[in-house]
Design a protein around this motif. Structure first.
Motif, mmCIF file in Angstrom:
data_model
loop_
_atom_site.group_PDB
_atom_site.id
_atom_site.type_symbol
_atom_site.label_atom_id
_atom_site.label_comp_id
_atom_site.label_asym_id
_atom_site.label_seq_id
_atom_site.Cartn_x
_atom_site.Cartn_y
_atom_site.Cartn_z
ATOM 1 N N THR A 158 -4.497 9.170 1.081
ATOM 2 C CA THR A 158 -4.374 9.001 -0.401
ATOM 3 C C THR A 158 -3.368 7.761 -0.559
ATOM 4 O O THR A 158 -3.257 6.345 -1.531
ATOM 5 N N GLY A 159 -3.818 6.908 1.496
ATOM 6 C CA GLY A 159 -3.662 4.685 1.053
ATOM 7 C C GLY A 159 -2.440 5.589 1.775
ATOM 8 O O GLY A 159 -2.217 3.301 1.594
ATOM 9 N N SER A 160 -1.429 5.962 1.913
ATOM 10 C CA SER A 160 -0.283 5.648 3.132
ATOM 11 C C SER A 160 0.582 6.353 3.586
ATOM 12 O O SER A 160 0.340 7.720 4.066
ATOM 13 N N ASN B 34 4.108 5.573 -3.484
ATOM 14 C CA ASN B 34 3.547 6.510 -2.691
ATOM 15 C C ASN B 34 3.510 8.053 -2.167
ATOM 16 O O ASN B 34 2.603 8.593 -2.111
ATOM 17 N N LYS C 260 -0.644 3.660 -7.831
ATOM 18 C CA LYS C 260 0.221 3.869 -7.530
ATOM 19 C C LYS C 260 0.226 5.824 -8.158
ATOM 20 O O LYS C 260 0.166 6.978 -8.033
ATOM 21 N N GLU D 157 -0.128 -3.292 1.227
ATOM 22 C CA GLU D 157 0.703 -3.042 0.138
ATOM 23 C C GLU D 157 2.139 -4.051 0.261
ATOM 24 O O GLU D 157 2.706 -3.837 1.465
ATOM 25 N N GLY E 253 1.003 1.572 3.668
ATOM 26 C CA GLY E 253 -0.128 1.254 2.639
ATOM 27 C C GLY E 253 -0.989 0.089 2.620
ATOM 28 O O GLY E 253 -0.731 -1.022 2.697
ATOM 29 N N LYS F 27 -2.735 -0.365 -3.469
ATOM 30 C CA LYS F 27 -1.754 0.693 -4.228
ATOM 31 C C LYS F 27 -0.929 -0.636 -5.494
ATOM 32 O O LYS F 27 -0.883 0.281 -6.406
ATOM 33 N N ASP F 28 -1.181 -1.177 -4.792
ATOM 34 C CA ASP F 28 -0.415 -2.312 -5.834
ATOM 35 C C ASP F 28 -0.953 -3.731 -5.670
ATOM 36 O O ASP F 28 -1.364 -4.811 -5.579
#
Length: 348
Positions: free
Chosen positions: A59-61, A89, A118, A284, A316, A320-321
């Protein structure tokens, strides 16, 4: 060819969680430790710099490391629903692993204080998202109290099963380097990650690093020695004024002979851009706090880089951002659909 089956399949015998159910996994972990020679030349002259890129988790983190163990334990305990407070996150990770396990997931987020990348994850995975007119710390207090009164499993980092998964990152670092680095540098938000890394290194037999923790200047309770009631920083993942693992983080810093410092948003974003532009690694903004802290520590003479090996944890992925990546960036120019116009822009 080595088959990766996720953290519990790899390290299950070393984790203090139930082994009575099948692991709930999205094949998290096994993230790369990337040599960063160009960034290293700029940041730690005479030393070696590596980046532990946790943004490549499902999930990217880095939260996925603790969520595989927390959700697996929740299933073993008979839970039907899970709950968490989050700056983003944790919400995405909890929602994904709950979906994987067939559990309901409720997440509390600070109203208007979460990066859209997120929030999108939590929504996509089917969580019920509730916005709190307050801070992350308000949300954490609420879910802790609710979990004592309602049949829901709390999966924030106050849950000890979370640390069991997150400590595996330390084992990966020592496996990838052959031993512990001289310094491990990372952001501090709710302080679960620095606590987990130290736990992992202490349980390993390949040496102990010194820890360098960085907090955003507007959300630096460990620096100020008191709770920050209204924390503020553009690095939303570490906008936390009362870390759940405060005392454990302080203990880890002291025992490692490390140190903690605050970095401004300008310093965080400078490190964020350097990491992307010198090494091609998109994290991120909050992830770059550890890099910013290292830059500041070397510049002040607090850390001597000569002959040392440094690992900065990038917690992350940059997607995400995405708003932070394009905010203030030069906009693409528009040209006619002709080669001549393109060559003119190239200055040919």
């Amino acid at each position: 060819m080595r088959k990766w089956g996720g953290l519990i399949a790899r390290y299950g015998a070393r984790l203090a969680i139930s082994q009575s159910v099948e692991p709930v996994t999205l094949y998290e972990g096994d993230t790369p430790l990337i040599p960063a020679p160009r960034l290293g030349d700029a940041v730690v002259p005479g030393g070696q710099l590596f980046l532990k890129y946790e943004g490549l988790n499902p999930t990217g983190s880095f939260k996925d490391r603790g969520m595989t163990t927390a959700i697996t334990q929740a299933v073993a305990d008979g839970a039907r629903s899970v709950v968490c407070a989050s700056t983003g996150n944790t919400a995405a990770s909890a929602a994904a692993y709950a979906a994987r396990a067939g559990l309901k997931c409720i997440v509390l987020i600070p109203d208007g204080k979460i990066a859209l990348g997120k929030l999108a994850g939590a929504v996509a995975y089917g969580a019920r998202v509730i916005a709190v007119k307050g801070s992350f710390d308000d949300g954490l207090r609420m879910v802790r109290e609710a979990s004592e009164r309602a049949p829901v499993a709390l999966v924030n980092s106050v849950n000890p099963a979370r640390l069991q998964g997150q400590k595996t990152a330390a084992w990966e670092v020592t496996e990838q380097l052959g031993q512990a680095p001289d310094w491990l540098c990372l952001p501090i938000g709710n302080a679960g990650n620095i606590t987990a890394y130290w736990l992992g290194f202490c349980e390993d037999e390949k040496g102990l690093p010194r820890l360098l923790g960085a907090q955003a200047a507007g959300a630096a309770p460990l620096i100020q020695g008191k709770q920050i009631k209204n924390p503020e920083t553009r690095a939303t993942a570490i906008r936390i004024g009362n870390p759940a693992r405060w005392q454990e983080a302080v203990s880890a810093l002291e025992r490692s002979n490390g140190h903690v410092l605050s970095v401004t948003d300008d310093e965080i974003f400078a490190a964020y851009h350097m990491t992307a532009r010198l090494e091609g690694i998109f994290c991120e903004p909050s992830s770059a706090a550890g890099v910013a802290g290292l830059i500041k520590s070397v510049a002040s003479g607090k850390v001597n880089p000569e002959g040392k090996r440094f690992v900065c944890v990038l917690t992350g992925h940059g997607l995400k951002d995405p708003d932070s990546a394009v905010d203030g960036a030069e906009r693409p120019i528009s040209i006619a659909p002709t080669t001549a116009a393109f060559l003119e822009v190239l200055g040919v």
